[in-house]
Write a protein that holds these residues in place. Structure first.
Motif, PDB file in Angstrom:
ATOM      1  N   GLY A   3       5.778 -20.761 -20.541  1.00 16.15           N
ATOM      2  CA  GLY A   3       5.478 -19.694 -19.399  1.00 16.15           C
ATOM      3  C   GLY A   3       6.667 -18.729 -19.078  1.00 16.15           C
ATOM      4  O   GLY A   3       7.808 -19.192 -19.052  1.00 16.15           O
ATOM      5  N   ASP A   4       6.362 -17.464 -19.131  1.00 14.09           N
ATOM      6  CA  ASP A   4       7.383 -16.397 -18.850  1.00 14.09           C
ATOM      7  C   ASP A   4       7.389 -16.110 -17.504  1.00 14.09           C
ATOM      8  O   ASP A   4       6.394 -16.192 -16.920  1.00 14.09           O
ATOM      9  CB  ASP A   4       7.451 -15.272 -19.806  1.00 14.09           C
ATOM     10  CG  ASP A   4       7.653 -15.659 -21.147  1.00 14.09           C
ATOM     11  OD1 ASP A   4       7.318 -15.004 -22.320  1.00 14.09           O
ATOM     12  OD2 ASP A   4       8.927 -16.418 -21.215  1.00 14.09           O
ATOM     13  N   THR A   5       8.363 -15.186 -16.809  1.00 15.39           N
ATOM     14  CA  THR A   5       8.524 -14.852 -15.508  1.00 15.39           C
ATOM     15  C   THR A   5       7.402 -13.698 -15.300  1.00 15.39           C
ATOM     16  O   THR A   5       7.250 -12.861 -16.244  1.00 15.39           O
ATOM     17  CB  THR A   5       9.843 -14.236 -15.541  1.00 15.39           C
ATOM     18  OG1 THR A   5      11.040 -15.540 -15.596  1.00 15.39           O
ATOM     19  CG2 THR A   5      10.013 -13.874 -13.882  1.00 15.39           C
ATOM     20  N   GLN A   6       6.897 -13.972 -14.180  1.00 12.31           N
ATOM     21  CA  GLN A   6       5.905 -12.981 -14.001  1.00 12.31           C
ATOM     22  C   GLN A   6       6.987 -11.770 -12.960  1.00 12.31           C
ATOM     23  O   GLN A   6       7.608 -12.569 -11.936  1.00 12.31           O
ATOM     24  CB  GLN A   6       4.713 -13.190 -12.828  1.00 12.31           C
ATOM     25  CG  GLN A   6       3.706 -13.944 -13.929  1.00 12.31           C
ATOM     26  CD  GLN A   6       2.409 -13.910 -13.201  1.00 12.31           C
ATOM     27  OE1 GLN A   6       2.062 -13.513 -12.089  1.00 12.31           O
ATOM     28  NE2 GLN A   6       1.436 -14.817 -13.911  1.00 12.31           N
ATOM     29  N   TYR A   7       6.961 -10.656 -13.101  1.00 15.07           N
ATOM     30  CA  TYR A   7       7.759  -9.676 -12.309  1.00 15.07           C
ATOM     31  C   TYR A   7       6.656  -8.902 -11.620  1.00 15.07           C
ATOM     32  O   TYR A   7       5.695  -8.403 -11.809  1.00 15.07           O
ATOM     33  CB  TYR A   7       8.294  -8.646 -13.342  1.00 15.07           C
ATOM     34  CG  TYR A   7       9.395  -9.423 -14.208  1.00 15.07           C
ATOM     35  CD1 TYR A   7       9.100  -9.830 -15.344  1.00 15.07           C
ATOM     36  CD2 TYR A   7      10.741  -9.157 -13.787  1.00 15.07           C
ATOM     37  CE1 TYR A   7      10.029 -10.575 -16.133  1.00 15.07           C
ATOM     38  CE2 TYR A   7      11.621 -10.006 -14.500  1.00 15.07           C
ATOM     39  CZ  TYR A   7      11.156 -10.467 -15.668  1.00 15.07           C
ATOM     40  OH  TYR A   7      12.372 -11.130 -16.589  1.00 15.07           O
ATOM     41  N   PHE A   8       7.067  -8.863 -10.167  1.00 17.72           N
ATOM     42  CA  PHE A   8       6.132  -8.377  -8.992  1.00 17.72           C
ATOM     43  C   PHE A   8       6.573  -6.953  -8.517  1.00 17.72           C
ATOM     44  O   PHE A   8       7.879  -6.512  -8.349  1.00 17.72           O
ATOM     45  CB  PHE A   8       6.018  -9.543  -7.833  1.00 17.72           C
ATOM     46  CG  PHE A   8       5.192 -10.596  -7.957  1.00 17.72           C
ATOM     47  CD1 PHE A   8       5.826 -11.713  -9.011  1.00 17.72           C
ATOM     48  CD2 PHE A   8       4.037 -10.422  -7.541  1.00 17.72           C
ATOM     49  CE1 PHE A   8       5.021 -12.789  -9.120  1.00 17.72           C
ATOM     50  CE2 PHE A   8       3.322 -11.755  -7.987  1.00 17.72           C
ATOM     51  CZ  PHE A   8       3.785 -12.848  -8.595  1.00 17.72           C
ATOM     52  N   GLY A   9       5.500  -6.332  -8.143  1.00 18.98           N
ATOM     53  CA  GLY A   9       5.797  -4.853  -7.661  1.00 18.98           C
ATOM     54  C   GLY A   9       5.982  -5.308  -6.058  1.00 18.98           C
ATOM     55  O   GLY A   9       5.952  -6.413  -5.640  1.00 18.98           O
ATOM     56  N   PRO A  10       6.382  -4.169  -5.218  1.00 19.64           N
ATOM     57  CA  PRO A  10       6.747  -4.412  -3.902  1.00 19.64           C
ATOM     58  C   PRO A  10       5.467  -4.847  -2.981  1.00 19.64           C
ATOM     59  O   PRO A  10       5.666  -5.141  -1.807  1.00 19.64           O
ATOM     60  CB  PRO A  10       7.437  -3.137  -3.462  1.00 19.64           C
ATOM     61  CG  PRO A  10       6.807  -2.204  -4.585  1.00 19.64           C
ATOM     62  CD  PRO A  10       6.537  -2.861  -5.667  1.00 19.64           C
ATOM     63  N   GLY A  11       4.228  -4.561  -3.462  1.00 20.65           N
ATOM     64  CA  GLY A  11       3.039  -4.709  -2.528  1.00 20.65           C
ATOM     65  C   GLY A  11       2.378  -3.531  -2.092  1.00 20.65           C
ATOM     66  O   GLY A  11       3.277  -2.440  -1.744  1.00 20.65           O
ATOM     67  N   THR A  12       1.337  -3.458  -1.778  1.00 16.22           N
ATOM     68  CA  THR A  12       0.469  -2.491  -0.965  1.00 16.22           C
ATOM     69  C   THR A  12      -0.155  -3.014  -0.058  1.00 16.22           C
ATOM     70  O   THR A  12      -1.004  -4.256   0.108  1.00 16.22           O
ATOM     71  CB  THR A  12      -0.604  -1.653  -1.627  1.00 16.22           C
ATOM     72  OG1 THR A  12       0.176  -0.987  -3.031  1.00 16.22           O
ATOM     73  CG2 THR A  12      -1.237  -0.785  -1.040  1.00 16.22           C
ATOM     74  N   ARG A  13       0.287  -2.730   1.474  1.00 12.08           N
ATOM     75  CA  ARG A  13      -0.554  -3.300   2.509  1.00 12.08           C
ATOM     76  C   ARG A  13      -1.665  -2.537   2.862  1.00 12.08           C
ATOM     77  O   ARG A  13      -1.501  -1.252   3.200  1.00 12.08           O
ATOM     78  CB  ARG A  13       0.226  -3.431   3.762  1.00 12.08           C
ATOM     79  CG  ARG A  13      -0.268  -4.214   4.905  1.00 12.08           C
ATOM     80  CD  ARG A  13       0.622  -4.602   5.906  1.00 12.08           C
ATOM     81  NE  ARG A  13       1.548  -5.320   5.542  1.00 12.08           N
ATOM     82  CZ  ARG A  13       1.313  -6.955   5.377  1.00 12.08           C
ATOM     83  NH1 ARG A  13       0.103  -7.224   5.454  1.00 12.08           N
ATOM     84  NH2 ARG A  13       2.127  -7.804   5.069  1.00 12.08           N
ATOM     85  N   LEU A  14      -2.804  -2.770   2.518  1.00 17.42           N
ATOM     86  CA  LEU A  14      -4.165  -2.181   2.860  1.00 17.42           C
ATOM     87  C   LEU A  14      -4.746  -2.623   4.094  1.00 17.42           C
ATOM     88  O   LEU A  14      -4.893  -3.595   4.162  1.00 17.42           O
ATOM     89  CB  LEU A  14      -5.227  -2.318   2.026  1.00 17.42           C
ATOM     90  CG  LEU A  14      -6.538  -1.771   1.772  1.00 17.42           C
ATOM     91  CD1 LEU A  14      -6.469  -0.278   1.814  1.00 17.42           C
ATOM     92  CD2 LEU A  14      -7.437  -2.444   0.668  1.00 17.42           C
ATOM     93  N   THR A  15      -4.966  -1.596   5.084  1.00 14.78           N
ATOM     94  CA  THR A  15      -5.649  -1.912   6.215  1.00 14.78           C
ATOM     95  C   THR A  15      -7.189  -1.164   5.912  1.00 14.78           C
ATOM     96  O   THR A  15      -7.219   0.265   5.619  1.00 14.78           O
ATOM     97  CB  THR A  15      -5.221  -1.274   7.211  1.00 14.78           C
ATOM     98  OG1 THR A  15      -3.935  -2.105   7.546  1.00 14.78           O
ATOM     99  CG2 THR A  15      -5.860  -1.500   8.759  1.00 14.78           C
ATOM    100  N   VAL A  16      -8.206  -1.756   6.220  1.00 16.36           N
ATOM    101  CA  VAL A  16      -9.543  -1.172   6.150  1.00 16.36           C
ATOM    102  C   VAL A  16     -10.165  -1.338   7.700  1.00 16.36           C
ATOM    103  O   VAL A  16     -10.385  -2.181   8.456  1.00 16.36           O
ATOM    104  CB  VAL A  16     -10.678  -1.876   5.149  1.00 16.36           C
ATOM    105  CG1 VAL A  16     -11.817  -1.155   5.033  1.00 16.36           C
ATOM    106  CG2 VAL A  16      -9.828  -2.057   4.024  1.00 16.36           C
ATOM    107  N   LEU A  17     -10.288  -0.012   8.053  1.00 13.93           N
ATOM    108  CA  LEU A  17     -11.158   0.256   9.450  1.00 13.93           C
ATOM    109  C   LEU A  17     -12.563   0.286   9.706  1.00 13.93           C
ATOM    110  O   LEU A  17     -12.997   0.785   8.616  1.00 13.93           O
ATOM    111  CB  LEU A  17     -10.051   1.177  10.164  1.00 13.93           C
ATOM    112  CG  LEU A  17      -8.633   1.434  10.066  1.00 13.93           C
ATOM    113  CD1 LEU A  17      -8.144   2.670  10.901  1.00 13.93           C
ATOM    114  CD2 LEU A  17      -8.273   0.228  10.983  1.00 13.93           C
TER     115      LEU A  17
END
Lengths: 115, 113
Positions: free
Chosen positions: A101-115
């Protein structure tokens, strides 16, 4: 430096809207992944892709779809956003992974709010 | 199926204290094991990994040993710093290819001066 970028850090949408989350990696990785992160639940895999136009369902695909038209870009689509899709969405990429298994590289994330 | 169980947080420590975050797994065979760290406002990044039984992964003063007898991969650090405050995730590589990972729920660590 390896890089995974996501189109937005914060997003606010209305119930019923169609939502696109974009992810781009610059490492020429074959594999790309979309997770959602919720407190107490860790990361749960929504969908992944192992090649252009190829996709596989993860553990929680309901209410989501994905698109991978180019190797570097993997999009997550919420066809009709609902409040229970309010969450942090993380994109990751990796090479295919040999026996260990190789490393998974992550993005910074998106915080989604659904109103 | 495969799964990962981590100790619940938050873990609150004073600077220079010893840290242990427990992680156990259920899996067929001997999967690769990982610790990822998420600093505030950031995505996850690999902290360390071990690919076979008795392997020890280490990085930035953190260590974890792959114990097949106890199916564990506990994270340790001898002297924590305020800058270690983060959420720590234990993960294993799922069978079936594609380099899929299964994550634990995460453990939040807060280190105070």
């Amino acid at each position: 430096d390896v890089k995974v970028t996501q189109s937005s850090r914060y997003l606010v949408k209305r119930t019923g809207e169609k939502v696109f989350l974009e992810c781009v990696q610059d490492m020429d990785h074959e594999n790309m992944f979309w997770y959602r992160q919720d407190p107490g639940l860790g990361l749960r895999l929504i969908y992944f892709s192992y090649d252009v136009k190829m996709k596989e369902k993860g553990d929680i695909p309901e209410g989501y779809s994905v698109s991978r038209e180019k190797k570097e870009r993997f999009s997550l689509i919420l066809e009709s956003a609902s409040t229970n899709q309010t969450s942090m969405y993380l994109c990751a990429s990796s090479s295919p992974g040999g026996g260990h298994g190789d490393t998974q590289y992550f993005g910074p994330g998106t915080r989604l709010t659904v109103l | 199926g495969n799964s990962v169980t981590q100790m619940e947080g938050p873990v609150t420590l004073s600077e220079e204290a010893f840290l242990t975050i427990n992680c156990t797994y259920t899996a067929t065979g001997y999967p690769s094991l990982f610790w990822y760290v998420q600093y505030p406002g950031e995505g996850l990044q690999l902290l360390l990994k071990a690919t076979k039984a008795d392997d020890k992964g280490s990085n930035k003063g953190f260590e974890a040993t792959y114990r097949k007898e106890t199916t564990s991969f506990h994270l340790e650090k001898g002297s924590v710093q305020v800058s270690d405050s983060a959420v720590y995730f234990c993960a294993l590589r799922d069978a079936g290819g594609y380099n899929k990972l299964i994550f634990g729920a995460g453990t939040r660590l807060a280190v105070h001066p």
